[in-house]
Scaffold this motif. Structure first.
Motif, PDB file in Angstrom:
ATOM      1  N   ASP A  20       0.821  -1.218   0.000  1.00  0.00           N
ATOM      2  CA  ASP A  20       0.000   0.000   0.000  1.00  0.00           C
ATOM      3  C   ASP A  20       0.855   1.268   0.000  1.00  0.00           C
ATOM      4  O   ASP A  20       0.418   2.313  -0.474  1.00  0.00           O
ATOM      5  CB  ASP A  20      -0.943   0.027   1.204  1.00  0.00           C
ATOM      6  N   ALA A  21       2.075   1.177   0.513  1.00  0.00           N
ATOM      7  CA  ALA A  21       2.971   2.343   0.572  1.00  0.00           C
ATOM      8  C   ALA A  21       3.813   2.485  -0.690  1.00  0.00           C
ATOM      9  O   ALA A  21       4.715   3.318  -0.742  1.00  0.00           O
ATOM     10  CB  ALA A  21       3.878   2.229   1.801  1.00  0.00           C
ATOM     11  N   THR A  22       3.509   1.684  -1.713  1.00  0.00           N
ATOM     12  CA  THR A  22       4.297   1.667  -2.948  1.00  0.00           C
ATOM     13  C   THR A  22       3.386   1.954  -4.139  1.00  0.00           C
ATOM     14  O   THR A  22       2.302   1.385  -4.240  1.00  0.00           O
ATOM     15  CB  THR A  22       4.964   0.282  -3.118  1.00  0.00           C
ATOM     16  N   ASP A  24       3.914   1.205  -7.321  1.00  0.00           N
ATOM     17  CA  ASP A  24       3.968   0.195  -8.381  1.00  0.00           C
ATOM     18  C   ASP A  24       2.963  -0.932  -8.105  1.00  0.00           C
ATOM     19  O   ASP A  24       3.035  -1.589  -7.071  1.00  0.00           O
ATOM     20  CB  ASP A  24       5.384  -0.370  -8.479  1.00  0.00           C
ATOM     21  N   PHE A  25       2.037  -1.164  -9.050  1.00  0.00           N
ATOM     22  CA  PHE A  25       1.009  -2.187  -8.867  1.00  0.00           C
ATOM     23  C   PHE A  25       1.584  -3.595  -8.795  1.00  0.00           C
ATOM     24  O   PHE A  25       0.953  -4.502  -8.261  1.00  0.00           O
ATOM     25  CB  PHE A  25      -0.030  -2.118 -10.001  1.00  0.00           C
ATOM     26  N   ALA A  26       2.791  -3.806  -9.331  1.00  0.00           N
ATOM     27  CA  ALA A  26       3.370  -5.149  -9.394  1.00  0.00           C
ATOM     28  C   ALA A  26       3.683  -5.737  -8.016  1.00  0.00           C
ATOM     29  O   ALA A  26       3.918  -6.936  -7.921  1.00  0.00           O
ATOM     30  CB  ALA A  26       4.634  -5.139 -10.253  1.00  0.00           C
ATOM     31  N   VAL A  27       3.662  -4.931  -6.970  1.00  0.00           N
ATOM     32  CA  VAL A  27       3.924  -5.459  -5.629  1.00  0.00           C
ATOM     33  C   VAL A  27       2.637  -5.813  -4.890  1.00  0.00           C
ATOM     34  O   VAL A  27       2.687  -6.349  -3.789  1.00  0.00           O
ATOM     35  CB  VAL A  27       4.767  -4.484  -4.770  1.00  0.00           C
ATOM     36  N   SER A  28       1.488  -5.539  -5.492  1.00  0.00           N
ATOM     37  CA  SER A  28       0.216  -5.801  -4.805  1.00  0.00           C
ATOM     38  C   SER A  28      -0.010  -7.296  -4.628  1.00  0.00           C
ATOM     39  O   SER A  28       0.371  -8.118  -5.469  1.00  0.00           O
ATOM     40  CB  SER A  28      -0.954  -5.183  -5.571  1.00  0.00           C
ATOM     41  N   GLY A  29      -0.634  -7.646  -3.528  1.00  0.00           N
ATOM     42  CA  GLY A  29      -0.950  -9.043  -3.261  1.00  0.00           C
ATOM     43  C   GLY A  29      -1.816  -9.656  -4.342  1.00  0.00           C
ATOM     44  O   GLY A  29      -1.622 -10.808  -4.732  1.00  0.00           O
ATOM     45  N   ARG A  30      -2.748  -8.881  -4.858  1.00  0.00           N
ATOM     46  CA  ARG A  30      -3.640  -9.376  -5.916  1.00  0.00           C
ATOM     47  C   ARG A  30      -2.844  -9.708  -7.193  1.00  0.00           C
ATOM     48  O   ARG A  30      -3.074 -10.724  -7.841  1.00  0.00           O
ATOM     49  CB  ARG A  30      -4.721  -8.346  -6.204  1.00  0.00           C
ATOM     50  N   GLY A 117       7.177  -0.664   0.291  1.00  0.00           N
ATOM     51  CA  GLY A 117       7.160  -0.134   1.648  1.00  0.00           C
ATOM     52  C   GLY A 117       7.661   1.285   1.761  1.00  0.00           C
ATOM     53  O   GLY A 117       8.264   1.825   0.830  1.00  0.00           O
ATOM     54  N   PRO A 118       7.419   1.884   2.934  1.00  0.00           N
ATOM     55  CA  PRO A 118       7.816   3.274   3.140  1.00  0.00           C
ATOM     56  C   PRO A 118       9.327   3.484   3.106  1.00  0.00           C
ATOM     57  O   PRO A 118       9.792   4.568   2.791  1.00  0.00           O
ATOM     58  CB  PRO A 118       7.228   3.620   4.509  1.00  0.00           C
ATOM     59  N   GLY A 119      10.112   2.455   3.383  1.00  0.00           N
ATOM     60  CA  GLY A 119      11.567   2.582   3.367  1.00  0.00           C
ATOM     61  C   GLY A 119      12.195   2.247   2.028  1.00  0.00           C
ATOM     62  O   GLY A 119      13.410   2.271   1.885  1.00  0.00           O
ATOM     63  N   ALA A 120      11.375   1.938   1.023  1.00  0.00           N
ATOM     64  CA  ALA A 120      11.904   1.500  -0.274  1.00  0.00           C
ATOM     65  C   ALA A 120      12.745   2.564  -0.963  1.00  0.00           C
ATOM     66  O   ALA A 120      13.710   2.252  -1.645  1.00  0.00           O
ATOM     67  CB  ALA A 120      10.763   1.074  -1.186  1.00  0.00           C
ATOM     68  N   ALA A 121      12.392   3.824  -0.796  1.00  0.00           N
ATOM     69  CA  ALA A 121      13.138   4.901  -1.453  1.00  0.00           C
ATOM     70  C   ALA A 121      14.364   5.322  -0.655  1.00  0.00           C
ATOM     71  O   ALA A 121      15.206   6.058  -1.157  1.00  0.00           O
ATOM     72  CB  ALA A 121      12.230   6.116  -1.666  1.00  0.00           C
ATOM     73  N   ASP A 122      14.490   4.840   0.558  1.00  0.00           N
ATOM     74  CA  ASP A 122      15.598   5.209   1.433  1.00  0.00           C
ATOM     75  C   ASP A 122      16.754   4.247   1.189  1.00  0.00           C
ATOM     76  O   ASP A 122      16.840   3.203   1.798  1.00  0.00           O
ATOM     77  CB  ASP A 122      15.140   5.157   2.892  1.00  0.00           C
ATOM     78  N   SER A 123      17.633   4.603   0.251  1.00  0.00           N
ATOM     79  CA  SER A 123      18.691   3.677  -0.148  1.00  0.00           C
ATOM     80  C   SER A 123      19.544   3.161   1.007  1.00  0.00           C
ATOM     81  O   SER A 123      19.931   2.006   1.000  1.00  0.00           O
ATOM     82  CB  SER A 123      19.564   4.297  -1.238  1.00  0.00           C
ATOM     83  N   PRO A 124      19.878   3.950   2.033  1.00  0.00           N
ATOM     84  CA  PRO A 124      20.670   3.361   3.115  1.00  0.00           C
ATOM     85  C   PRO A 124      19.930   2.274   3.883  1.00  0.00           C
ATOM     86  O   PRO A 124      20.541   1.411   4.483  1.00  0.00           O
ATOM     87  CB  PRO A 124      20.965   4.548   4.035  1.00  0.00           C
ATOM     88  N   SER A 125      18.587   2.279   3.838  1.00  0.00           N
ATOM     89  CA  SER A 125      17.858   1.283   4.617  1.00  0.00           C
ATOM     90  C   SER A 125      17.749  -0.059   3.906  1.00  0.00           C
ATOM     91  O   SER A 125      17.440  -1.056   4.521  1.00  0.00           O
ATOM     92  CB  SER A 125      16.455   1.788   4.963  1.00  0.00           C
ATOM     93  N   TRP A 126      17.993  -0.101   2.606  1.00  0.00           N
ATOM     94  CA  TRP A 126      17.800  -1.344   1.860  1.00  0.00           C
ATOM     95  C   TRP A 126      19.071  -1.687   1.109  1.00  0.00           C
ATOM     96  O   TRP A 126      19.312  -1.206   0.024  1.00  0.00           O
ATOM     97  CB  TRP A 126      16.634  -1.175   0.895  1.00  0.00           C
ATOM     98  N   ARG A 127      19.878  -2.524   1.690  1.00  0.00           N
ATOM     99  CA  ARG A 127      21.170  -2.877   1.093  1.00  0.00           C
ATOM    100  C   ARG A 127      21.168  -4.350   0.745  1.00  0.00           C
ATOM    101  O   ARG A 127      21.618  -5.171   1.525  1.00  0.00           O
ATOM    102  CB  ARG A 127      22.291  -2.542   2.061  1.00  0.00           C
TER     103      ARG A 127
END
Length: 152
Positions: A20-22, A24-30, A117-127
């Motif tokens: 829901d925080a993204t 891009d539709f490709a991450v949706s559960g549906r 997710g909300p941290g997806a754009a935060d490059s230091p959080s996703w390594r």
């Protein structure tokens, strides 16, 4: 950040909030439920949490062995059997082909791979390069070293 590998028993409960925080539709559960069966392997999810709160996730497929379609086969990519954007610097002979699997294939239906997710754009959080060691499933159901280890 703590990163955990989840699956294969359906989307983890946190995934809906991350999707829901993204945009891009490709991450949706549906979408994953409808189109996911087109991808080889069993579904898995990497979920990154900070202080117990889910911040980012990636969808992956667990490939126990080389899939029938070469576009999903790590060995085919290394052998140059499919096009690549950059020259391959390591020849396949440098790898034991049995050592290539099991492997996690990070892809969403539609051949994209975006974090959710909300941290997806935060490059230091996703390594992703820092968590690759925790992606192998534990052998015989036993925990493996580093599995679920916090990433700094």
């Amino acid at each position: 950040m703590r990163v955990e590998l989840r699956g294969p028993d359906g989307c983890p409960p946190e995934w809906a909030m991350l999707a829901d925080a993204t945009a891009d539709f490709a991450v949706s559960g549906r979408w994953l439920e409808t189109m996911g069966p087109l991808l080889p392997g069993q579904p898995r999810w990497l979920i990154g949490t900070v202080d117990g709160s889910p911040q980012v996730g990636l969808h992956a497929r667990l490939l126990e062995t080389a899939p029938a379609e070469s576009r999903y086969d790590v060995g085919a990519v290394l052998r140059g059997e499919i096009p690549a954007f950059e020259p391959r610097s390591v020849p396949l002979s440098a790898f034991d082909s049995e050592a290539l699997y099991p492997a996690l294939l990070f892809v969403l239906p539609g051949y994209t791979c975006v974090p959710a997710g909300p941290g997806a754009a935060d490059s230091p959080s996703w390594r992703i390069s820092r968590i690759h060691g925790s992606c192998r499933p534990p052998p015989c159901g036993r925990p493996s070293p580093g599995f679920g280890t916090p990433v700094r």
